[in-house]
Design an enzyme around this catalytic site. Structure first.
Site, mmCIF file in Angstrom:
data_model
loop_
_atom_site.group_PDB
_atom_site.id
_atom_site.type_symbol
_atom_site.label_atom_id
_atom_site.label_comp_id
_atom_site.label_asym_id
_atom_site.label_seq_id
_atom_site.Cartn_x
_atom_site.Cartn_y
_atom_site.Cartn_z
ATOM 1 C CG LEU A 182 -1.985 -1.078 1.312
ATOM 2 C CD1 LEU A 182 -2.714 -1.011 2.644
ATOM 3 C CD2 LEU A 182 -2.974 -0.934 0.160
ATOM 4 N N GLY A 218 7.663 3.457 3.416
ATOM 5 C CA GLY A 218 8.132 4.482 4.351
ATOM 6 C C GLY A 218 9.630 4.412 4.538
ATOM 7 N N GLY A 219 10.118 5.143 5.526
ATOM 8 C CA GLY A 219 11.552 5.218 5.757
ATOM 9 C C GLY A 219 12.163 3.913 6.222
ATOM 10 N N GLY A 250 10.347 0.788 6.203
ATOM 11 C CA GLY A 250 9.666 -0.413 5.736
ATOM 12 C C GLY A 250 8.494 -0.098 4.829
ATOM 13 C CE LYS A 301 3.998 2.436 9.674
ATOM 14 N NZ LYS A 301 4.277 3.644 10.511
ATOM 15 C CG ASP A 358 6.832 12.767 9.443
ATOM 16 O OD1 ASP A 358 7.171 13.694 8.664
ATOM 17 O OD2 ASP A 358 6.951 11.566 9.156
#
Length: 451
Positions: free
Chosen positions: A167, A170-171, A173, A189, A286
């Protein structure tokens, strides 16, 4: 244990009774009856003269045998010895039974504790194994419970983490779509936690999300651990991220003006919850379009709390600079000043993305980039230019008055000086009148019937 304890309590009075029987028996049999202690009549008494005093004394003084007093003293000594011996024995027995009672109590408590821990581990409904490994998660509320997912279950649910189920990336994974055994769709995740930073972010996110519950904050369903790999399981958001909707293949075509305003309102509500209703307050740190997720009805929820901090005004000197280029507030980038106004700046950038359909940072040349704030600021305050820079997907679909109001809010949020920026609560109240009632605002149907 209850029956054993009750039996011991019933046995104790019986033992007391048994121990006292010899004492009572001895006491009753040691001295003869008073009648037997009187002297036998003298068959040949001598007649002596008697005075009135002696006669009256004789009437009140029983005649005792010569050895009567000694016999009574011996009986009392024996009775006293018997009482002392019986009490000593009784005390020893009571101490023994008290010791046994305490031992059984402790043994039963340990047994029940072990059985509880075993059942919790089997059901996977406790953070206990996780808290034992990560001390920073000991602040998790006792009322909260997060499911622990075995690695085999997660692999099966995600088809061995197939690339076709990805989907997002990210940084540390990727995020995968998965389906559990109960046919429930979730997002997983998968984090490679080979570094301390990754482990810290994983702990931080599970810790914070396990204590949060708000319609505009992503729901944490569970976690998993397999060697250096960590898993976080969330509710599935069917429409993906705001970034994908705005800058992906559809280029924002699925997001109408009112839908965009609803997303902005939902995001503001989520931030207000973090800043005003969490104790201590939370700074997301963030916030960006890729961390704003959309469900099937385009309800927006904040996600990715790995970099979030609590009470940033006190921890600002201990917080390492982190965030995403284009969303980081100038004071945080240049002076390491982190406050809730840093989130407000990032929200202003997201609002500009919704208005203009542009990315927060765009390349002008291989070595030159331009931020959306720098590019848009001169035109946002010019009413003649503003309509020309609006996202083509929503151009000419909104009330111009509303467009100017949203642009004004965005300008305030991205002010270089944090003290000039509004609180997120003020932003929230300024957006509510621009969103239709059926989408969570107060705008009446007649006003937006043609939009």
């Amino acid at each position: 244990m209850g029956g054993r304890k009750q039996g011991m309590e019933e046995l104790l009075p019986l033992l007391l009774l048994v121990l006292m029987i010899p004492v009572w028996t001895y006491a009753m049999g040691s001295d003869p009856p008073l009648s037997s202690m009187s002297a036998p009549p003298d068959p040949s008494p001598r007649s002596l003269p008697s005075s009135p005093v002696s006669t009256s004394m004789a009437a009140f003084t029983p005649e005792l045998p010569t050895g009567g007093r000694k016999h009574r003293l011996d009986s009392h000594e024996k009775l006293l010895v018997a009482l002392i011996a019986s009490c000593s024995l009784l005390g020893a027995i009571i101490l023994i039974f008290m010791g046994l009672w305490v031992y059984h109590n402790k043994f039963n408590q340990k047994s029940s504790k072990k059985s509880c821990q075993r059942s919790e581990t089997e059901k996977g409904l406790s953070l206990a194994p996780f808290l034992g490994k990560f001390s920073s998660l000991k602040t998790v509320s006792r009322k909260s419970s997060v499911a622990f997912f075995e690695n085999k279950l997660l692999e099966k649910a995600s088809n061995s983490f197939s690339d076709s189920n990805i989907l997002g990336v990210g940084g540390f994974g990727r995020v995968y779509k998965a389906r559990l055994d109960d046919n429930k769709h979730v997002a997983i995740k998968k984090l490679d936690c080979g570094s301390q930073d990754a482990v810290r972010e994983f702990e931080n996110e599970v810790d914070l999300l396990s204590k949060m519950q708000h319609p505009n904050v992503i729901s944490l369903l569970g976690y998993g651990i397999n060697d250096e790999t960590r898993f976080i399981v969330y509710e599935l958001m069917q429409n993906g991220s705001l970034e994908t909707q705005l800058h992906g293949l559809s280029q924002g075509s699925a997001l109408t003006w009112h839908t965009r305003m609803k997303i902005a309102l939902d995001t503001a509500r989520g931030l207000e919850y973090l800043h005003e209703h969490c104790n201590p307050p939370v700074i997301h740190r963030d916030l960006k379009s890729s961390n704003i997720l959309l469900d099937a009805n385009f309800n927006a929820k904040l996600s990715d709390f790995g970099l979030a901090v609590t009470d940033g005004s006190q921890n600002k000197n201990n917080v390492k600079l982190s965030g995403t280029l284009g969303y980081v507030a100038p004071e945080y980038l240049l002076d390491d000043r982190l406050t809730d106004k840093s989130d407000v700046y990032a929200f202003g950038v997201v609002l500009l993305e919704l208005l203009l359909g542009r990315k927060p940072v765009e390349k002008l040349a291989p070595a030159q980039c331009q931020s959306i704030v720098t590019w848009a600021m001169p035109q946002l305050t010019d009413r003649s230019k503003l309509p020309n820079i609006v996202d083509p997907a929503i151009k000419d679909t909104m009330d111009m008055k509303h467009l100017y109001q949203v642009a004004a809010v965005a300008v305030l949020c991205v002010q270089p000086e944090p003290s000039y920026r509004p609180l997120i609560t003020d932003v929230l109240h300024s957006l509510i009148p621009l969103v239709p009632v059926e989408l969570g605002g107060t705008l009446r149907a007649a006003v937006h019937s043609n939009n």
